[in-house]
Design a protein around this motif. Structure first.
Motif, PDB file in Angstrom:
ATOM      1  N   LEU A  36       0.814  -1.211   0.000  1.00  0.00           N
ATOM      2  CA  LEU A  36       0.000   0.000   0.000  1.00  0.00           C
ATOM      3  C   LEU A  36       0.847   1.260   0.000  1.00  0.00           C
ATOM      4  CD1 LEU A  36      -2.797  -1.035   2.543  1.00  0.00           C
ATOM      5  CD2 LEU A  36      -2.989  -0.864   0.053  1.00  0.00           C
ATOM      6  N   SER A  37       1.963   1.217   0.750  1.00  0.00           N
ATOM      7  CA  SER A  37       2.797   2.419   0.890  1.00  0.00           C
ATOM      8  C   SER A  37       3.968   2.438  -0.074  1.00  0.00           C
ATOM      9  CB  SER A  37       3.321   2.534   2.319  1.00  0.00           C
ATOM     10  OG  SER A  37       4.141   1.432   2.634  1.00  0.00           O
ATOM     11  N   GLY A  38       4.283   1.290  -0.672  1.00  0.00           N
ATOM     12  CA  GLY A  38       5.485   1.166  -1.489  1.00  0.00           C
ATOM     13  C   GLY A  38       5.617   2.138  -2.645  1.00  0.00           C
ATOM     14  N   PRO A  39       4.550   2.341  -3.461  1.00  0.00           N
ATOM     15  CA  PRO A  39       4.712   3.173  -4.662  1.00  0.00           C
ATOM     16  C   PRO A  39       5.231   4.574  -4.398  1.00  0.00           C
ATOM     17  CG  PRO A  39       2.673   1.921  -4.773  1.00  0.00           C
ATOM     18  CD  PRO A  39       3.242   1.685  -3.399  1.00  0.00           C
ATOM     19  N   ARG A  40       4.877   5.183  -3.290  1.00  0.00           N
ATOM     20  CA  ARG A  40       5.301   6.573  -3.034  1.00  0.00           C
ATOM     21  C   ARG A  40       6.787   6.691  -2.763  1.00  0.00           C
ATOM     22  NH1 ARG A  40       3.462   8.280   3.016  1.00  0.00           N
ATOM     23  NH2 ARG A  40       4.723  10.080   2.437  1.00  0.00           N
ATOM     24  N   TYR A  41       7.483   5.541  -2.483  1.00  0.00           N
ATOM     25  CA  TYR A  41       8.895   5.591  -2.139  1.00  0.00           C
ATOM     26  C   TYR A  41       9.808   5.108  -3.273  1.00  0.00           C
ATOM     27  CZ  TYR A  41       7.293   6.309   2.637  1.00  0.00           C
ATOM     28  OH  TYR A  41       6.700   6.814   3.762  1.00  0.00           O
ATOM     29  N   ARG A  42       9.239   4.685  -4.400  1.00  0.00           N
ATOM     30  CA  ARG A  42      10.053   4.029  -5.420  1.00  0.00           C
ATOM     31  C   ARG A  42      11.121   4.934  -6.017  1.00  0.00           C
ATOM     32  NH1 ARG A  42       5.026   0.672  -7.881  1.00  0.00           N
ATOM     33  NH2 ARG A  42       5.106  -1.041  -6.366  1.00  0.00           N
ATOM     34  N   THR A  43      10.883   6.220  -6.029  1.00  0.00           N
ATOM     35  CA  THR A  43      11.906   7.135  -6.555  1.00  0.00           C
ATOM     36  C   THR A  43      13.010   7.392  -5.545  1.00  0.00           C
ATOM     37  OG1 THR A  43      10.649   9.068  -5.803  1.00  0.00           O
ATOM     38  CG2 THR A  43      10.232   8.268  -8.062  1.00  0.00           C
ATOM     39  N   ALA A  44      12.843   6.902  -4.297  1.00  0.00           N
ATOM     40  CA  ALA A  44      13.815   7.188  -3.244  1.00  0.00           C
ATOM     41  C   ALA A  44      14.915   6.145  -3.169  1.00  0.00           C
ATOM     42  CB  ALA A  44      13.117   7.280  -1.890  1.00  0.00           C
ATOM     43  N   TYR A  45      14.788   5.050  -3.909  1.00  0.00           N
ATOM     44  CA  TYR A  45      15.778   3.986  -3.763  1.00  0.00           C
ATOM     45  C   TYR A  45      16.065   3.313  -5.096  1.00  0.00           C
ATOM     46  CZ  TYR A  45      11.875   0.627  -3.960  1.00  0.00           C
ATOM     47  OH  TYR A  45      10.779  -0.098  -4.343  1.00  0.00           O
ATOM     48  N   ARG A  65      17.060  13.157   0.170  1.00  0.00           N
ATOM     49  CA  ARG A  65      16.661  14.281  -0.685  1.00  0.00           C
ATOM     50  C   ARG A  65      17.749  15.330  -0.732  1.00  0.00           C
ATOM     51  NH1 ARG A  65      10.339  15.116   1.277  1.00  0.00           N
ATOM     52  NH2 ARG A  65       9.591  13.081   0.517  1.00  0.00           N
ATOM     53  N   GLN A  66      18.435  15.513   0.381  1.00  0.00           N
ATOM     54  CA  GLN A  66      19.571  16.437   0.443  1.00  0.00           C
ATOM     55  C   GLN A  66      20.714  15.732   1.151  1.00  0.00           C
ATOM     56  OE1 GLN A  66      18.849  20.124   2.476  1.00  0.00           O
ATOM     57  NE2 GLN A  66      20.875  20.944   2.039  1.00  0.00           N
ATOM     58  N   LYS A  67      21.758  15.430   0.421  1.00  0.00           N
ATOM     59  CA  LYS A  67      22.876  14.700   1.016  1.00  0.00           C
ATOM     60  C   LYS A  67      23.736  15.670   1.817  1.00  0.00           C
ATOM     61  CE  LYS A  67      26.513  11.365  -0.030  1.00  0.00           C
ATOM     62  NZ  LYS A  67      27.235  10.609  -1.087  1.00  0.00           N
ATOM     63  N   ARG A  68      23.894  15.374   3.105  1.00  0.00           N
ATOM     64  CA  ARG A  68      24.653  16.252   3.997  1.00  0.00           C
ATOM     65  C   ARG A  68      25.892  15.591   4.561  1.00  0.00           C
ATOM     66  NH1 ARG A  68      22.143  16.981   8.518  1.00  0.00           N
ATOM     67  NH2 ARG A  68      20.349  15.596   8.242  1.00  0.00           N
ATOM     68  N   ARG A  69      26.011  14.269   4.376  1.00  0.00           N
ATOM     69  CA  ARG A  69      27.149  13.535   4.928  1.00  0.00           C
ATOM     70  C   ARG A  69      27.610  12.481   3.930  1.00  0.00           C
ATOM     71  NH1 ARG A  69      23.545  13.855   9.534  1.00  0.00           N
ATOM     72  NH2 ARG A  69      24.497  15.080  11.221  1.00  0.00           N
ATOM     73  N   ASP A  70      28.861  12.082   4.064  1.00  0.00           N
ATOM     74  CA  ASP A  70      29.407  11.023   3.220  1.00  0.00           C
ATOM     75  C   ASP A  70      29.214   9.629   3.816  1.00  0.00           C
ATOM     76  OD1 ASP A  70      30.290  12.806   1.285  1.00  0.00           O
ATOM     77  OD2 ASP A  70      32.236  13.095   2.274  1.00  0.00           O
ATOM     78  N   ASP A  71      28.695   9.558   5.027  1.00  0.00           N
ATOM     79  CA  ASP A  71      28.504   8.252   5.658  1.00  0.00           C
ATOM     80  C   ASP A  71      27.520   7.393   4.873  1.00  0.00           C
ATOM     81  OD1 ASP A  71      29.731   8.799   8.607  1.00  0.00           O
ATOM     82  OD2 ASP A  71      28.582  10.541   7.911  1.00  0.00           O
ATOM     83  N   VAL A  72      27.763   6.085   4.874  1.00  0.00           N
ATOM     84  CA  VAL A  72      26.790   5.102   4.402  1.00  0.00           C
ATOM     85  C   VAL A  72      26.286   4.348   5.626  1.00  0.00           C
ATOM     86  CG1 VAL A  72      26.418   3.002   3.065  1.00  0.00           C
ATOM     87  CG2 VAL A  72      27.826   4.843   2.114  1.00  0.00           C
ATOM     88  N   LEU A  73      24.985   4.395   5.846  1.00  0.00           N
ATOM     89  CA  LEU A  73      24.380   3.690   6.966  1.00  0.00           C
ATOM     90  C   LEU A  73      23.937   2.320   6.472  1.00  0.00           C
ATOM     91  CD1 LEU A  73      22.173   6.546   8.523  1.00  0.00           C
ATOM     92  CD2 LEU A  73      24.642   6.144   8.737  1.00  0.00           C
ATOM     93  N   ALA A  94      13.648   5.280   4.107  1.00  0.00           N
ATOM     94  CA  ALA A  94      13.555   6.549   3.390  1.00  0.00           C
ATOM     95  C   ALA A  94      13.601   7.717   4.364  1.00  0.00           C
ATOM     96  CB  ALA A  94      12.272   6.592   2.562  1.00  0.00           C
ATOM     97  N   THR A  95      12.919   7.576   5.495  1.00  0.00           N
ATOM     98  CA  THR A  95      12.961   8.588   6.546  1.00  0.00           C
ATOM     99  C   THR A  95      14.377   8.729   7.093  1.00  0.00           C
ATOM    100  OG1 THR A  95      10.655   8.253   7.194  1.00  0.00           O
ATOM    101  CG2 THR A  95      12.134   9.168   8.859  1.00  0.00           C
ATOM    102  N   MET A  96      15.048   7.611   7.329  1.00  0.00           N
ATOM    103  CA  MET A  96      16.409   7.633   7.855  1.00  0.00           C
ATOM    104  C   MET A  96      17.349   8.375   6.909  1.00  0.00           C
ATOM    105  SD  MET A  96      18.762   4.378   9.050  1.00  0.00           S
ATOM    106  CE  MET A  96      17.532   3.904  10.271  1.00  0.00           C
ATOM    107  N   ALA A  97      17.222   8.112   5.622  1.00  0.00           N
ATOM    108  CA  ALA A  97      18.067   8.789   4.645  1.00  0.00           C
ATOM    109  C   ALA A  97      17.819  10.297   4.657  1.00  0.00           C
ATOM    110  CB  ALA A  97      17.829   8.207   3.256  1.00  0.00           C
ATOM    111  N   ASP A  98      16.551  10.691   4.650  1.00  0.00           N
ATOM    112  CA  ASP A  98      16.236  12.117   4.600  1.00  0.00           C
ATOM    113  C   ASP A  98      16.640  12.854   5.872  1.00  0.00           C
ATOM    114  OD1 ASP A  98      15.237  11.931   2.050  1.00  0.00           O
ATOM    115  OD2 ASP A  98      13.132  11.814   2.667  1.00  0.00           O
ATOM    116  N   LEU A  99      16.397  12.253   7.037  1.00  0.00           N
ATOM    117  CA  LEU A  99      16.650  12.954   8.290  1.00  0.00           C
ATOM    118  C   LEU A  99      18.126  12.972   8.677  1.00  0.00           C
ATOM    119  CD1 LEU A  99      13.581  11.962  10.518  1.00  0.00           C
ATOM    120  CD2 LEU A  99      13.888  13.923   8.981  1.00  0.00           C
ATOM    121  N   THR A 100      18.922  12.043   8.154  1.00  0.00           N
ATOM    122  CA  THR A 100      20.363  12.054   8.437  1.00  0.00           C
ATOM    123  C   THR A 100      21.174  12.671   7.302  1.00  0.00           C
ATOM    124  OG1 THR A 100      20.704   9.845   7.482  1.00  0.00           O
ATOM    125  CG2 THR A 100      20.185   9.970   9.845  1.00  0.00           C
ATOM    126  N   GLY A 101      20.576  12.765   6.115  1.00  0.00           N
ATOM    127  CA  GLY A 101      21.329  13.236   4.957  1.00  0.00           C
ATOM    128  C   GLY A 101      22.358  12.242   4.478  1.00  0.00           C
TER     129      GLY A 101
END
Length: 314
Positions: A36-45, A65-73, A94-101
């Motif tokens: 149900l939620s998957g389609p909205r995130y497909r452009t994020a990964y 959405r905005q890369k702020r660090r070089d770390d790979v989690l 997707a939230t983790m990527a956006d909130l940590t950059g």
């Protein structure tokens, strides 16, 4: 916490299922919700694979959405080693990527009981080793600084991977973030050494019975459950571990063992920050972005990724 607050939070208690019999049903429900939620995130990964011991382990790579660090989690999902996958954890990643950059790479490791210990751990270790030693073969891209991250059973896997990397003399991750980790083998309220198992093992998000069911599916041999790669608190040597952030939830039966693991890491000479999110339930990393618990956790994670271990021990 007053009785009214406890009663309200009790409404969020996990359904009382027999995980040993119903894990397949739980997986199917997770898959339907993910669809149900998957389609909205497909452009994020983007989807990729890492070759581990001749197997192809799926890995989903999320770009912020905005890369702020070089770390790979490098993220290992929760679910008691039995449920959960990269689909059901796509919104959280997707939230983790956006909130940590940061770039987040989520590993779709094998699940018990079809693949009991150490199968899932071997997948996580293999992907971590590739990313650290041969990043061009991991399918993730430029590694930057590698940070191991996991929640619940996934945090258990992250801790075990760190121990394995050290024991095999391999390059280790620079940091690890353990979100309400499983670190001990005993969750029986009559015998557990931890008060949180007795105080929070029946009313809220995760129950004692559920955790014990997970252990029976993941590690059928009771003796093997005391293996440090299953219960990291049983390790006699915790030296040489990455700088660690341990985040726990106040109303989680795993709270005390997670914090005890952080203290044990610190006693072994490692840099450690321990943070308890007050009034939080197990699994809060999957809550919506406006959640107070989630926002508080990411404030601490941001500080940690920026190099801060301040904030004091708990």
């Amino acid at each position: 916490m007053n009785r009214l607050s406890r009663a309200v939070l009790g409404l969020f208690a996990a359904p009382r299922v027999n995980m040993r019999e119903d894990y397949g049903k739980v997986r199917r429900v997770q898959q339907r919700l993910a669809a149900l939620s998957g389609p909205r995130y497909r452009t994020a990964y983007r989807q990729t694979v890492a070759e581990v011991a001749g197997r192809l382990v799926p890995v989903r790579v999320f770009q912020p959405r905005q890369k702020r660090r070089d770390d790979v989690l490098l993220f290992f999902h929760g679910g008691g080693w039995v449920t959960g996958d990269i689909e059901s954890y796509t919104p959280a990643c997707a939230t983790m990527a956006d909130l940590t950059g940061c770039v987040v790479a989520s590993v779709d490791y094998r699940l018990a009981p079809e693949h009991p210990f150490p199968a899932g751990l071997e997948d996580c270790f293999g992907v971590a080793r590739l990313l650290l030693q041969e990043p061009h073969r991991a399918g993730i891209g430029s590694a930057g600084n590698v940070v191991l991250v996991g929640d619940s059973a996934g945090a258990n896997l992250a801790a075990a991977v760190s121990l394995m990397l050290r024991d095999q003399g391999l390059r280790t991750a620079g940091r690890q973030i353990l979100l309400y980790p499983v670190t001990h083998w005993d969750h029986d309220p009559l015998t557990s050494p931890f008060a949180s198992v007795r105080h929070h093992g029946e009313d809220y998000r995760l129950t004692n019975t559920e955790v014990q069911d997970y252990f029976e599916l993941y590690v059928p041999d009771p003796v093997q459950r005391r293996n440090p790669l299953v219960a990291p608190l049983m390790a006699t040597d915790l030296s040489g571990q990455p700088a660690s952030l341990v985040i726990t939830a106040e109303l989680d039966l795993l709270r005390d063992e997670g914090e005890e693991y952080g203290r044990a890491l610190r006693a072994a000479g490692n840099e450690v920050r321990i943070h308890r999110v007050e009034s939080a339930l197990h699994g809060f990393i999957a809550l919506p972005r406006f959640s107070r618990s989630l926002r508080e956790a990411y404030e601490v994670i941001d500080d940690f990724l920026d190099g801060s271990l301040n904030g004091g021990p708990t």
